[in-house]
Structures are given as structure tokens and as C-alpha cells.
Design an enzyme around this catalytic site. Structure first.
Site: not given
Length: 208
Positions: A12, A14, A110, A147, A149
Site C-alpha cells: 500500500g 501508493n 503502472h 478499460d 484491455g
């Protein structure tokens, strides 16, 4: 006030960066309304509790089928009535029904400059191992909308980090966190909370 739900799988860091940014006023007009993890041992749950934020674990291991898990998981998210969902190191595939329901209201951080070193199988240290194996001189982090993907949604913010000659995957991971992830994730939340983000197709526009 933007209600933010944070989904986490591990330590955690972030999440902590977001909480610290709210406390410091770098994120305005937003607050974390709840934290959900798929891992009951995730230290992120303690970070949330220490901050007085409701935290719970919903694990696929506790359900006989993925469909049952997805249903309970979505119920838990819906119960928080979030305006924004933040994936902060969440290693569970987001159900398609949830992506549809929260279109352009789910963001992910990411640890690379998308479209490099992203997609299925690229998570955690694997991203930094791949970057070093390829010999890139610059890497970084990306915040993007989610989304259907994997790491394919509209890009909100990116920040570059230089690769150093003596880097190991662990050293690079730490520097990408400190120099990029912990900066652009709070920044993205602040932009969204203050209505400065619009999505047009696969492009994100940021207003001043």
C-alpha cells in the site's frame, strides 16, 4: 468532494502516497471512502485502519467460483458509492461489468511508460526486470483509465525516470515509486477531483 475507493493487494505504498497528499493539501476536493484488498495480510489494510478509513478483504480464495467473487467484489465496491476507483497495486482482473458501470472512473498506476513493458504478465518487479533486460535508458510510470484491455485505457499522466548503470530490479522499482508513482497518482486524483480531466476517445485532455 470526490469519494475515492482504493483497491490494493500488497503493502500500500501508493495508498500511503495518496493519503499523505490529501493530508498535505496536494489533493483537494477528495477523500478516501474505503479500501478493499484481495489479500487479508496486505499491509495496506493497516494503513487504512490507522487513517480511520474503512478497510476490508474480499478474496477470490473465499468463493467457489470467480463469478461469485466478482459479484461480491462489485457489491462491496458499490456499497462505498465511489466517484473514483483507484487501483494501487491491485493484482486482480477487474470484472467487465464493473468496468462498464464505472467507465472512465477507474484509474490504475503502472510502473512503466506505457506502451512499453505493459500488458498481461507485466506487474511488480517483472516490469523492472524486463526494462533492465532490454537495456532502456529511461523508464517511468503511467496513470491511465481502465478499460477492457490490460493497460490499454486512456493515458492521464506519465513521468520519466532515468535508469542507472548499477540498477537492480529492486533499486529501479524503488526509484520509480519515489520519483514517479508517488507523484503522478496523487496528481491525477487531484486533476479529476477538480474537474480538469476530459476523455475524448482514447485521449485525455487536461484543462488549466
Amino acid at each position: 468532494m470526490l469519494k475515492v475507493a482504493v483497491l490494493v493487494s500488497g503493502g500500500g505504498t501508493n495508498l500511503q502516497a495518496v493519503l499523505d497528499a490529501i493530508d498535505a493539501g496536494r489533493i483537494t476536493n477528495a477523500g478516501v471512502c474505503g479500501v478493499i484488498s484481495n489479500n487479508k495480510n496486505a499491509y495496506a489494510l493497516k494503513r487504512a485502519e490507522d487513517h480511520g478509513i474503512p478497510a476490508q478483504c474480499i478474496s477470490p480464495k473465499d468463493y467457489e467460483t470467480r463469478e461469485e467473487f466478482n459479484e461480491k467484489f462489485l457489491e462491496a465496491v458499490d456499497a462505498l458509492t465511489p466517484d473514483l476507483i483507484v487501483l494501487a497495486g491491485f493484482l486482480v482482473v477487474i470484472p467487465a461489468k464493473m468496468i462498464e458501470r464505472y467507465r472512465n472512473r477507474i484509474i490504475n498506476i503502472h510502473p512503466s511508460l506505457i506502451p512499453s513493458f505493459c500488458g498481461t504478465g507485466f506487474y511488480g518487479l517483472k516490469v523492472h526486470e524486463a526494462a533492465l533486460a532490454r537495456g532502456v535508458k529511461v523508464t517511468g510510470a503511467t496513470v491511465h483509465f481502465v478499460d477492457e484491455g490490460t493497460d490499454t485505457g486512456p493515458i492521464i499522466l506519465q513521468k520519466a525516470v532515468e535508469v542507472e548503470a548499477d540498477d537492480t530490479p529492486e533499486k529501479l522499482q524503488r526509484r520509480v515509486m519515489e520519483q514517479a508513482e508517488w507523484k503522478i497518482l496523487p496528481q491525477a486524483i487531484d486533476l479529476i477531483a477538480n474537474n480538469r480531466i476530459t476523455v475524448e476517445g482514447n485521449q485525455v485532455k487536461i484543462s488549466r
